[in-house]
Design a protein around this motif. Structure first.
Motif, PDB file in Angstrom:
ATOM      1  N   ARG A   1       1.038  -1.388   0.124  1.00 22.97           N
ATOM      2  CA  ARG A   1      -0.252  -0.240   0.295  1.00 22.97           C
ATOM      3  C   ARG A   1       0.471   1.177   0.498  1.00 22.97           C
ATOM      4  O   ARG A   1       2.365   1.643   0.719  1.00 22.97           O
ATOM      5  N   MET A   2       0.691   2.427  -0.911  1.00 21.43           N
ATOM      6  CA  MET A   2       1.166   3.735  -0.882  1.00 21.43           C
ATOM      7  C   MET A   2      -0.024   4.567  -1.030  1.00 21.43           C
ATOM      8  O   MET A   2      -1.119   4.657  -1.179  1.00 21.43           O
ATOM      9  N   LEU A   3       0.721   5.457  -0.715  1.00 18.85           N
ATOM     10  CA  LEU A   3      -0.700   6.619  -0.110  1.00 18.85           C
ATOM     11  C   LEU A   3      -0.724   7.657  -1.874  1.00 18.85           C
ATOM     12  O   LEU A   3       0.056   8.116  -2.554  1.00 18.85           O
ATOM     13  N   ASN A   4      -1.902   7.660  -1.770  1.00 13.62           N
ATOM     14  CA  ASN A   4      -2.282   7.905  -3.458  1.00 13.62           C
ATOM     15  C   ASN A   4      -1.706   7.572  -4.482  1.00 13.62           C
ATOM     16  O   ASN A   4      -0.954   8.096  -5.614  1.00 13.62           O
ATOM     17  N   PRO A   5      -1.435   6.298  -5.031  1.00  7.97           N
ATOM     18  CA  PRO A   5      -0.535   6.134  -6.313  1.00  7.97           C
ATOM     19  C   PRO A   5      -1.389   6.466  -7.232  1.00  7.97           C
ATOM     20  O   PRO A   5      -0.186   6.344  -7.956  1.00  7.97           O
TER      21      PRO A   5
ATOM     22  N   VAL B   1     -15.300  -7.133  -9.313  1.00 11.86           N
ATOM     23  CA  VAL B   1     -15.752  -6.425 -10.416  1.00 11.86           C
ATOM     24  C   VAL B   1     -16.476  -4.906 -10.321  1.00 11.86           C
ATOM     25  O   VAL B   1     -16.923  -4.082 -11.066  1.00 11.86           O
ATOM     26  N   ASP B   2     -17.701  -5.641  -8.959  1.00  8.37           N
ATOM     27  CA  ASP B   2     -18.965  -4.398  -8.549  1.00  8.37           C
ATOM     28  C   ASP B   2     -18.140  -3.043  -7.799  1.00  8.37           C
ATOM     29  O   ASP B   2     -18.958  -1.839  -8.085  1.00  8.37           O
ATOM     30  N   PHE B   3     -16.584  -3.363  -8.246  1.00 10.54           N
ATOM     31  CA  PHE B   3     -15.476  -1.984  -7.962  1.00 10.54           C
ATOM     32  C   PHE B   3     -15.631  -1.504  -8.213  1.00 10.54           C
ATOM     33  O   PHE B   3     -15.523   0.494  -9.296  1.00 10.54           O
ATOM     34  N   GLY B   4     -15.916  -2.279 -10.116  1.00  7.57           N
ATOM     35  CA  GLY B   4     -15.265  -1.224 -11.531  1.00  7.57           C
ATOM     36  C   GLY B   4     -13.999  -1.677 -11.415  1.00  7.57           C
ATOM     37  O   GLY B   4     -13.402  -0.953 -12.603  1.00  7.57           O
ATOM     38  N   VAL B   5     -12.843  -2.792 -11.762  1.00 10.00           N
ATOM     39  CA  VAL B   5     -12.291  -2.913 -11.596  1.00 10.00           C
ATOM     40  C   VAL B   5     -12.078  -3.157 -13.694  1.00 10.00           C
ATOM     41  O   VAL B   5     -13.319  -3.777 -13.386  1.00 10.00           O
TER      42      VAL B   5
ATOM     43  N   GLN C   1     -13.153   0.187  -2.817  1.00  5.18           N
ATOM     44  CA  GLN C   1     -14.157   1.186  -4.180  1.00  5.18           C
ATOM     45  C   GLN C   1     -13.365   2.647  -4.054  1.00  5.18           C
ATOM     46  O   GLN C   1     -13.150   3.267  -5.013  1.00  5.18           O
ATOM     47  N   THR C   2     -12.799   2.837  -3.114  1.00  6.38           N
ATOM     48  CA  THR C   2     -12.741   4.238  -3.485  1.00  6.38           C
ATOM     49  C   THR C   2     -10.906   4.337  -3.856  1.00  6.38           C
ATOM     50  O   THR C   2     -10.976   5.039  -5.412  1.00  6.38           O
ATOM     51  N   PHE C   3      -9.576   3.301  -4.222  1.00  8.17           N
ATOM     52  CA  PHE C   3      -8.087   2.773  -5.014  1.00  8.17           C
ATOM     53  C   PHE C   3      -9.105   3.144  -6.158  1.00  8.17           C
ATOM     54  O   PHE C   3      -8.808   3.471  -7.287  1.00  8.17           O
ATOM     55  N   VAL C   4     -10.862   2.272  -6.475  1.00  5.46           N
ATOM     56  CA  VAL C   4     -10.525   1.623  -8.347  1.00  5.46           C
ATOM     57  C   VAL C   4     -11.419   3.271  -8.653  1.00  5.46           C
ATOM     58  O   VAL C   4     -11.296   3.981  -9.310  1.00  5.46           O
ATOM     59  N   GLN C   5     -11.998   4.144  -7.458  1.00  9.38           N
ATOM     60  CA  GLN C   5     -12.823   5.202  -8.277  1.00  9.38           C
ATOM     61  C   GLN C   5     -11.714   6.020  -8.187  1.00  9.38           C
ATOM     62  O   GLN C   5     -11.918   7.369  -9.105  1.00  9.38           O
ATOM     63  N   GLU C   6     -10.825   6.225  -7.814  1.00 11.63           N
ATOM     64  CA  GLU C   6      -9.654   7.351  -7.354  1.00 11.63           C
ATOM     65  C   GLU C   6      -8.804   7.035  -8.485  1.00 11.63           C
ATOM     66  O   GLU C   6      -8.188   8.311 -10.221  1.00 11.63           O
ATOM     67  N   SER C   7      -8.829   6.144  -8.683  1.00  7.46           N
ATOM     68  CA  SER C   7      -7.681   5.735  -9.802  1.00  7.46           C
ATOM     69  C   SER C   7      -8.208   6.222 -11.860  1.00  7.46           C
ATOM     70  O   SER C   7      -7.981   6.470 -12.231  1.00  7.46           O
TER      71      SER C   7
ATOM     72  N   GLU D   1      -6.383   2.412 -16.176  1.00  7.46           N
ATOM     73  CA  GLU D   1      -7.552   1.285 -15.938  1.00  7.46           C
ATOM     74  C   GLU D   1      -6.896   0.287 -14.098  1.00  7.46           C
ATOM     75  O   GLU D   1      -5.947   0.887 -13.828  1.00  7.46           O
ATOM     76  N   VAL D   2      -7.762  -0.078 -13.932  1.00  4.45           N
ATOM     77  CA  VAL D   2      -6.893  -1.452 -12.042  1.00  4.45           C
ATOM     78  C   VAL D   2      -7.170  -3.008 -12.969  1.00  4.45           C
ATOM     79  O   VAL D   2      -8.050  -2.932 -13.745  1.00  4.45           O
ATOM     80  N   TYR D   3      -6.219  -3.294 -12.812  1.00  7.62           N
ATOM     81  CA  TYR D   3      -5.808  -4.669 -12.980  1.00  7.62           C
ATOM     82  C   TYR D   3      -5.440  -4.720 -11.826  1.00  7.62           C
ATOM     83  O   TYR D   3      -3.670  -5.517 -11.825  1.00  7.62           O
ATOM     84  N   PRO D   4      -5.731  -5.500 -10.650  1.00  5.18           N
ATOM     85  CA  PRO D   4      -5.510  -5.785  -9.200  1.00  5.18           C
ATOM     86  C   PRO D   4      -4.500  -8.003  -9.480  1.00  5.18           C
ATOM     87  O   PRO D   4      -5.589  -7.946 -10.457  1.00  5.18           O
ATOM     88  N   PHE D   5      -4.073  -8.337  -8.206  1.00 10.84           N
ATOM     89  CA  PHE D   5      -2.900  -9.377  -8.933  1.00 10.84           C
ATOM     90  C   PHE D   5      -3.234 -10.105  -7.653  1.00 10.84           C
ATOM     91  O   PHE D   5      -3.121  -9.444  -6.172  1.00 10.84           O
TER      92      PHE D   5
END
Length: 238
Positions: free
Chosen positions: A166-170, A221-225, A193-199, A205-209
């Motif tokens: 985790r990092m501040l405001n990636p 997916v509901d978060f919007g990734v 959801q905040t991570f996805v929305q801010e990105s 685009e957001v692709y978690p691993f």
């Protein structure tokens, strides 16, 4: 629809980052595949996540960078998975490109930590150009200097910025990096959801691993990734 990547191929069914693993991912209908590249002693791009062989062959010491391609191709990395794959070796990137249809999206991660491979970016881009695969591909790395090197060589290549901790405001870090980042690739454990929305607000685009639980996948997916990296055929084949 989310773009889900088969992480190192279908690694639950065949030795990871090998041709059988990639072939099985393709057979599952994967739309995208993730793989890792390193350099051999004689500057061949070999597909491997680990810098050492010991997880797959305890009889082989040293690092990938200590071996030539002719030596690497003789090392069995399949028997540790099962006898069915005895004799399977790590492939070159060229080997993988030979079996991947052009419609298949590729995420190629430069494994530049802890070993720094001088010149790997040029070697990678030359190979992609030779195979006419500079589109439908993302080059990613935890080494953001490597991403800068890729951009300097070919600014048209899509870049993915990997984060483990985790990092501040990636999203701000990415925006201020001077890199034309397409996507952020965070560890899924802290994606909300905040991570996805801010990105998304910053245009990424957001692709978690690595997302292997189908319930967690549905939540993301509901978060919007935009997709995930997964070892689970039920996820990456969807």
């Amino acid at each position: 629809m989310p773009l889900n990547f088969a992480h190192r191929g279908s690694l639950t069914e065949a030795p990871e980052n090998t041709l059988p693993a990639f072939q099985k991912a393709i057979e599952h209908g994967a739309k995208a595949i993730e793989l890792d590249v390193q350099l051999t002693k004689d500057n061949h791009l070999v597909v491997s996540h680990d810098h050492k062989f010991t997880r797959f062959n305890k009889n082989v010491t040293g690092l990938i960078k200590d071996y030539t391609w002719d030596e690497v191709r003789q090392i069995d990395v399949g028997s540790a998975f099962s006898e069915e794959f005895a004799g399977t070796n790590l492939p070159t990137l060229e080997d993988v490109l030979d079996i991947c249809p052009h419609h298949l999206f590729l995420n190629i991660e430069i494994k530049n930590i802890p070993v720094i491979y001088d010149g790997i970016e040029q070697r990678l881009l030359d190979t992609l150009s030779h195979y006419n695969r500079t589109e439908n591909v993302i080059v990613s790395s935890f080494d953001h200097v490597a991403l800068k090197n890729v951009q300097n060589i070919n600014p048209d290549i899509d870049l993915g910025m990997l984060f483990y901790y985790r990092m501040l405001n990636p999203w701000d870090y990415a925006a201020n990096s001077g890199l034309a980042i397409r996507s952020l690739h965070p560890n899924q454990v802290y994606v909300n959801q905040t991570f996805v929305q801010e990105s998304k607000r910053h245009g990424y685009e957001v692709y978690p691993f690595t997302v292997n639980d189908v319930n967690r996948y549905a939540e993301l997916v509901d978060f919007g990734v935009d997709g995930v990296f997964s070892n689970e055929p039920g996820v990456f084949g969807s």
